[in-house]
Scaffold this active site. Structure first.
Site, PDB file in Angstrom:
ATOM      1  N   GLU A  38       0.672  -1.315  -0.028  1.00  0.00           N
ATOM      2  CA  GLU A  38      -0.012  -0.076   0.020  1.00  0.00           C
ATOM      3  C   GLU A  38       0.953   1.323   0.062  1.00  0.00           C
ATOM      4  O   GLU A  38       1.677   1.355   0.930  1.00  0.00           O
ATOM      5  CB  GLU A  38      -0.824   0.033   1.296  1.00  0.00           C
ATOM      6  N   THR A  82      -6.241   2.795  -5.159  1.00  0.00           N
ATOM      7  CA  THR A  82      -6.136   1.599  -5.149  1.00  0.00           C
ATOM      8  C   THR A  82      -6.918   0.691  -6.031  1.00  0.00           C
ATOM      9  O   THR A  82      -6.302  -0.080  -6.975  1.00  0.00           O
ATOM     10  CB  THR A  82      -6.315   1.074  -3.605  1.00  0.00           C
ATOM     11  N   HIS A 198      -0.937   3.391   5.050  1.00  0.00           N
ATOM     12  CA  HIS A 198      -1.784   4.358   4.297  1.00  0.00           C
ATOM     13  C   HIS A 198      -1.996   5.692   4.925  1.00  0.00           C
ATOM     14  O   HIS A 198      -1.802   5.734   6.365  1.00  0.00           O
ATOM     15  CB  HIS A 198      -3.119   3.623   4.213  1.00  0.00           C
ATOM     16  N   ASP A 257       0.995   0.411  -5.348  1.00  0.00           N
ATOM     17  CA  ASP A 257      -0.040   0.898  -6.069  1.00  0.00           C
ATOM     18  C   ASP A 257      -0.102   2.414  -6.306  1.00  0.00           C
ATOM     19  O   ASP A 257      -0.594   2.643  -7.550  1.00  0.00           O
ATOM     20  CB  ASP A 257      -1.630   0.423  -5.421  1.00  0.00           C
ATOM     21  N   HIS A 258       0.488   3.152  -5.622  1.00  0.00           N
ATOM     22  CA  HIS A 258       0.419   4.590  -5.833  1.00  0.00           C
ATOM     23  C   HIS A 258       1.234   5.406  -4.874  1.00  0.00           C
ATOM     24  O   HIS A 258       1.826   4.662  -4.016  1.00  0.00           O
ATOM     25  CB  HIS A 258      -0.756   5.327  -5.843  1.00  0.00           C
TER      26      HIS A 258
HETATM   27  C1  GP9 Z   1      -9.324   0.562   1.451  1.00  0.00           C
HETATM   28  C2  GP9 Z   1      -7.868   0.542   0.546  1.00  0.00           C
HETATM   29  C3  GP9 Z   1      -7.275   2.121   0.518  1.00  0.00           C
HETATM   30  O1  GP9 Z   1      -9.673  -0.646   1.473  1.00  0.00           O
HETATM   31  O2  GP9 Z   1      -7.660  -0.215  -0.366  1.00  0.00           O
HETATM   32  O3  GP9 Z   1      -7.485   2.490  -0.588  1.00  0.00           O
HETATM   33  P1  GP9 Z   1      -7.080   4.007  -1.067  1.00  0.00           P
HETATM   34  O4  GP9 Z   1      -7.429   4.947  -0.274  1.00  0.00           O
HETATM   35  O5  GP9 Z   1      -5.248   3.539  -1.230  1.00  0.00           O
HETATM   36  O6  GP9 Z   1      -7.544   3.986  -2.511  1.00  0.00           O
HETATM   37 MN    MN Z   2      -3.886   2.486  -2.239  1.00  0.00          MN
END
Ligand code: GP9
Ligand code: MN
Length: 428
Positions: A38, A82, A198, A257-258
């Site tokens: 993440e 995500t 996150h 992912d980003h």
């Molecule tokens: C939530 C998680 C976060 O379930 O996958 O998503 P994001 O905020 O990174 O798009």
């Molecule tokens: Mn994410």
């Protein structure tokens, strides 16, 4: 309409690449892990704070002789964050210009996604995530993509201090996930989505094992701390796999992912990178995320090709030995020798090994603005790249908003029957 699809197919067919025979089919029949880091950016690889590596375990994995890593791999997400990453990785289609494709179209559309392809080749397919199943409409979308199982938060034992931010802390999540993974009939395809690293990068005291950075930007400074926690979680997971005898017969794909640190934090980014200030070009380069593939016997090393999330599915299909001569996909195998290295961002900007275009500025690969220095031939080249990018994004939007795959009969693929999947679990 069907006619739109025919036009799109013509273009896609023109851009098809041939697989690299050194890699084609090398992962055939292996278990597959997609391990989602993440908000994890490429700059964290080998990054040190006060002489100390922040993510020693991910670094070790990155440099492993059986890991093939890509150091010019970009995240291409838009507002769907995500969910955009997931959409690209498993469908080779972009997210939408605004909103999330999974949220808006995940339940209703027809997809020809990687899990479904593997499902139809005898794989068990499962996704794991420590947030509620409805986030980003995963509980509906995953059915459309062919996931037999979705282990969301309901499947995990939970106590009050097990959670932080959006859901379960990664270590707790991964420890329990392994119990399910061990029971999956092999070969399986398992996607593991972590969560703790996150925004806003909060972590309970007992899990902190490195000092925050000292840029003075409160949302940035916790990033290395949760990244370190993610690194330890990753290492624990790898050790579980080794113990379970799954490490050696699995292809382990790891990706970020980003970005974790958004462009709103330029000053802090400059400090982290040891620069006086950052340009738009620096910020574009800051969008790199790790992409690595580990498999016993795979020829590893660091590959410098420019690519992004859109290219993952064709890459994995070639490694898995699944024919992709008829697929409706916008990416190209990262290992192919005749691929295009223009990487589209969702806003129409792009990067490539020679020129990058950010806003109206054209940069060379030293990060210098070259608009006024380009010969007319070079300008044409950049325009051509821009057309390529625009057309790719446009095709993708048409495919998703028009649900065009419902018109497409992919050879050897059976249309997914969503009704055969249920992810229910009685909540205690
Ligand atoms: C939530 C998680 C976060 O379930 O996958 O998503 P994001 O905020 O990174 O798009
Ligand atoms: Mn994410």
């Amino acid at each position: 309409s069907k006619k739109d699809l025919d036009e799109i197919l013509k273009k896609i067919n023109k851009n098809r690449t041939s697989p690299n025979i050194e890699y084609y089919g090398k992962a055939k029949g292996k278990n597959v892990f997609i391990f989602h880091l993440e908000s994890f950016q490429q700059f964290m690889i080998d990054y040190k704070v006060n002489g100390e590596e922040v993510t020693p375990n991910i670094n070790k994995f990155y440099h492993d002789s059986n890991t093939l890593a890509f150091d010019n791999f970009f995240n291409q997400v838009g507002q769907g964050k995500t969910s955009d990453a997931e959409t690209m990785l498993e469908n080779s289609l972009y997210g939408l210009p605004s909103g999330s494709a999974m949220t808006s179209y995940g339940a209703g559309n027809t997809f020809q996604a990687l899990p479904a392809m593997l499902d139809q080749r005898g794989y068990t397919t499962a996704a794991f995530h420590g947030d509620v199943g409805s986030f980003w409409n995963r509980d509906n979308t995953y059915k459309s993509w062919g996931y037999q199982y979705f282990f969301s938060k309901d499947y995990y034992k939970s106590k009050k201090d097990y959670n932080i931010g959006y859901g379960l802390k990664d270590k707790i999540f991964l420890k329990q996930s392994v119990k399910y993974i061990e029971q999956l009939p092999q070969p399986f395809y398992a996607k593991i989505i972590t969560l703790t690293n996150h925004y806003p990068y909060e972590l309970d005291k007992k899990n902190q094992s490195i000092a925050k950075t000292t840029t003075g930007d409160a949302t940035v400074d916790g990033y290395v701390q949760t990244a370190r926690y993610l690194d330890q979680s990753f290492e624990e997971f790898i050790n579980y796999l080794k113990k379970a005898g799954l490490y050696d017969n699995s292809m382990i794909v790891v990706y970020g992912d980003h970005y974790g640190i958004s462009n709103n934090h330029k000053k802090a980014i400059a400090q982290l990178l040891g620069k006086k200030k950052v340009t738009s070009y620096d910020l574009a380069m800051f969008q790199k995320v790790p992409f690595m593939i580990h498999l016993n016997g795979l020829k590893g090393g660091i590959n410098h090709t420019y690519g992004g999330e859109i290219d993952v599915m064709p890459t994995l299909m070639d490694l898995l030995g699944i024919k992709d001569t008829g697929t409706v996909q916008l990416g190209q195998d990262l290992l192919s020798n005749n691929r295009s290295q223009t990487v589209a961002f969702r806003n129409g900007d792009f990067v490539s090994p020679v020129y990058s275009k950010i806003g109206s500025k054209v940069y060379n690969n030293n990060g210098e603005v070259v608009n006024s220095k380009l010969t007319s031939k070079e300008s044409k080249e950049v325009e051509k790249q821009q057309d390529e990018v625009d057309s790719e994004l446009n095709m993708s939007d048409k495919i998703i908003t028009g649900d065009l795959l419902r018109f497409y009969n992919l050879e050897g693929f059976k249309k997914v029957d969503k009704s055969q999947y249920t992810y229910k679990k009685s909540v205690a």
